[in-house]
Each structure stands twice: as structure tokens, then as C-alpha cells.
Design a protein around this motif. Structure first.
Motif, PDB file in Angstrom:
ATOM      1  N   GLU A   6       0.826  -1.206   0.000  1.00 40.66           N
ATOM      2  CA  GLU A   6       0.000   0.000   0.000  1.00 40.66           C
ATOM      3  C   GLU A   6       0.859   1.254   0.000  1.00 40.66           C
ATOM      4  O   GLU A   6       0.547   2.245  -0.679  1.00 40.66           O
ATOM      5  CB  GLU A   6      -0.931  -0.010   1.217  1.00 40.66           C
ATOM      6  CG  GLU A   6      -2.047  -1.040   1.112  1.00 40.66           C
ATOM      7  CD  GLU A   6      -2.822  -1.194   2.407  1.00 40.66           C
ATOM      8  OE1 GLU A   6      -3.996  -1.619   2.339  1.00 40.66           O
ATOM      9  OE2 GLU A   6      -2.259  -0.893   3.493  1.00 40.66           O
ATOM     10  N   LEU A   7       1.952   1.227   0.780  1.00 39.44           N
ATOM     11  CA  LEU A   7       2.854   2.374   0.812  1.00 39.44           C
ATOM     12  C   LEU A   7       3.508   2.580  -0.551  1.00 39.44           C
ATOM     13  O   LEU A   7       3.620   3.713  -1.035  1.00 39.44           O
ATOM     14  CB  LEU A   7       3.918   2.170   1.888  1.00 39.44           C
ATOM     15  CG  LEU A   7       4.895   3.334   2.089  1.00 39.44           C
ATOM     16  CD1 LEU A   7       4.154   4.603   2.477  1.00 39.44           C
ATOM     17  CD2 LEU A   7       5.932   2.979   3.156  1.00 39.44           C
ATOM     18  N   GLN A   8       3.922   1.483  -1.167  1.00 35.01           N
ATOM     19  CA  GLN A   8       4.518   1.562  -2.503  1.00 35.01           C
ATOM     20  C   GLN A   8       3.544   2.202  -3.493  1.00 35.01           C
ATOM     21  O   GLN A   8       3.917   3.088  -4.268  1.00 35.01           O
ATOM     22  CB  GLN A   8       4.903   0.167  -2.980  1.00 35.01           C
ATOM     23  CG  GLN A   8       5.495   0.136  -4.393  1.00 35.01           C
ATOM     24  CD  GLN A   8       5.664  -1.286  -4.919  1.00 35.01           C
ATOM     25  OE1 GLN A   8       4.842  -2.159  -4.626  1.00 35.01           O
ATOM     26  NE2 GLN A   8       6.715  -1.523  -5.680  1.00 35.01           N
ATOM     27  N   LYS A   9       2.291   1.764  -3.452  1.00 35.03           N
ATOM     28  CA  LYS A   9       1.280   2.292  -4.370  1.00 35.03           C
ATOM     29  C   LYS A   9       1.026   3.767  -4.116  1.00 35.03           C
ATOM     30  O   LYS A   9       0.887   4.564  -5.067  1.00 35.03           O
ATOM     31  CB  LYS A   9      -0.029   1.505  -4.199  1.00 35.03           C
ATOM     32  CG  LYS A   9      -1.071   1.805  -5.275  1.00 35.03           C
ATOM     33  CD  LYS A   9      -0.610   1.348  -6.639  1.00 35.03           C
ATOM     34  CE  LYS A   9      -1.708   1.525  -7.674  1.00 35.03           C
ATOM     35  NZ  LYS A   9      -1.275   1.118  -9.023  1.00 35.03           N
ATOM     36  N   ASP A  10       0.971   4.167  -2.849  1.00 31.93           N
ATOM     37  CA  ASP A  10       0.734   5.577  -2.525  1.00 31.93           C
ATOM     38  C   ASP A  10       1.864   6.463  -3.043  1.00 31.93           C
ATOM     39  O   ASP A  10       1.621   7.569  -3.550  1.00 31.93           O
ATOM     40  CB  ASP A  10       0.600   5.756  -1.003  1.00 31.93           C
ATOM     41  CG  ASP A  10      -0.743   5.289  -0.475  1.00 31.93           C
ATOM     42  OD1 ASP A  10      -1.643   5.028  -1.304  1.00 31.93           O
ATOM     43  OD2 ASP A  10      -0.906   5.190   0.756  1.00 31.93           O
ATOM     44  N   VAL A  11       3.099   5.994  -2.899  1.00 30.50           N
ATOM     45  CA  VAL A  11       4.240   6.774  -3.393  1.00 30.50           C
ATOM     46  C   VAL A  11       4.217   6.851  -4.914  1.00 30.50           C
ATOM     47  O   VAL A  11       4.456   7.908  -5.503  1.00 30.50           O
ATOM     48  CB  VAL A  11       5.575   6.176  -2.899  1.00 30.50           C
ATOM     49  CG1 VAL A  11       6.757   6.890  -3.554  1.00 30.50           C
ATOM     50  CG2 VAL A  11       5.675   6.282  -1.390  1.00 30.50           C
TER      51      VAL A  11
END
Length: 222
Positions: A6-11
Motif C-alpha cells: 500500500e505504501l509503494q502504491k501511494d508513493v
């Protein structure tokens, strides 16, 4: 809470949202709050934009920046040509006293040295040259040496931090030693850490800030 995915996608979405980076091919990986950026861009300013976009995402504790800069032959320049343009850019910037700054260029990497009165001048000096073609990186070693002799009041800094809507000032500890200020405690994001330092730099008379704020964020278990 976020998972690594999820963090990867947000970035990734934050980078795509930046107009200057729409066509940029930037890879993103995330592990326990540490985000690594990779890829190739055609300008130093794009590298900076990607890093800033990543830092502003909630949950990012640190950014490892491995982006390469490659210029086409049209925009490639010698170190001498870059140095001339850097000096002109500094001279044209009203906020910067260019005769207080020394410039060194090596393989497209620009190093700035010297002394200025305010941190915003130091930041403006770097910004003024970030968009120049041929620049591959900037090391800003300009020191702040304010002419203001007023004593730095801890309570004034604490009040300034308390007025910032984006910060939880009760979690930030301020220490003052002469012209130096130290920040400790914890915040929720790199953005808040940078914002706290930005606010403190506005205090008259400061020469240096030791920003030891820790980014704390709980990640979801897989």
C-alpha cells in the motif's frame, strides 16, 4: 496503517500526480517505511520533485534516492558552461547575495559554499540552479551566520511550532544553546519533520539546527 504494498502504491501515485513527472519512469519499492526510488530522468529538478513527492506520503520514514540523470547531447554542457550559468542564476536571484557564495562544478555536480544571513537565502540559492540543464546534483554547503544578536528564546520557537496545524507540537522538544537549536521527539511523517525545521529556521539569530525528530508510524502486518 499500511502494508508495504500500500505504501509503494501511494508513493507511485504521488509521483504520477506531479505534472513534471507524468512521463518519468521512476521505480518505487517500499519496506517498513523505507522507500527506494530508481530510474532515469532528464533533469535534476525532476529528481528533486520525485524525492519531495515521496517524502510527503504518510508512512514514509526514509527515502533512498537512486535516480540517475541523463541529458541528451542537446542539453549536455561542460563544467565551465554550467559554472557560468550557475553564477548568472545566483546573480539574478534577488534574495541571494551572490558575492558571498563560492561555486565549484565537477562532472556536472555543483557545490555551493559560503555564508548567508538566512536559511531561506540558502534554499533559494539551490532552487535557482536546480532547473539549469547539465546539472546532475547540488551539494549545498552554505552556512548560516546571522548578523542578528538577539538571544534565541525557546518559548518563542515552541509557540511557533504550536501554531502549525500540521504538527503535534507537544511531541516535539526544543533545546537552545547559543545560536544553535536542537529538535527531538517524534512526528508522523518526513513532511512534518521538514516542516518543523522550516518553521524554526524563521527564528532570527539561528545559525544551525540539529533535527533529531524521529518519524514514527505503525505498519500493518501482512
Amino acid at each position: 496503517m499500511k502494508t508495504n504494498e500500500e505504501l509503494q502504491k501511494d508513493v507511485q501515485n504521488a509521483i504520477k500526480w506531479e505534472p513534471l513527472l507524468h512521463a518519468a519512469e521512476i521505480g518505487v519499492t517500499a519496506k517498513d517505511g523505507v522507500v527506494t526510488l530508481s530510474g532515469i530522468v532528464d533533469g535534476y529538478y525532476k529528481k528533486q520533485e520525485a524525492e519531495t513527492a515521496a517524502k510527503n506520503v504518510t508512512g514514509v520514514k526514509a527515502v533512498v534516492e537512486e535516480i540517475e540523470i541523463k541529458y541528451s547531447n542537446t542539453f549536455a554542457k561542460t563544467d565551465n558552461e554550467i559554472a557560468v550559468e550557475v553564477l548568472k542564476a545566483l546573480k539574478d536571484n534577488w534574495a541571494v547575495t551572490e558575492d558571498h557564495i563560492k561555486v565549484k562544478v565537477e562532472d556536472g555536480w555543483v557545490t555551493l559554499e559560503g555564508e548567508l544571513n538566512w536559511n531561506f537565502q540558502r534554499l533559494d540559492a539551490k532552487t535557482a540552479i536546480s532547473y539549469l540543464s547539465g546539472v546532475r546534483g547540488v551539494t549545498n554547503e552554505i552556512r548560516i551566520k546571522s548578523d542578528i544578536k538577539n538571544a534565541i528564546e525557546k518559548k518563542d520557537i515552541e509557540k511557533a511550532l504550536g501554531r502549525a496545524w500540521a504538527l503535534d507540537a507537544k511531541n516535539i522538544k526544543v533545546s537552545v544553546d547559543g545560536n544553535k537549536v536542537k529538535l527531538s521527539g517524534f512526528v508522523d511523517s518526513i513532511y512534518q519533520k521538514d516542516q518543523a525545521e522550516h518553521i524554526v529556521w524563521k527564528t532570527p539569530g539561528i545559525w544551525s539546527i540539529d533535527n533529531e525528530l524521529v518519524v514514527e508510524y505503525d505498519y500493518a502486518a501482512l
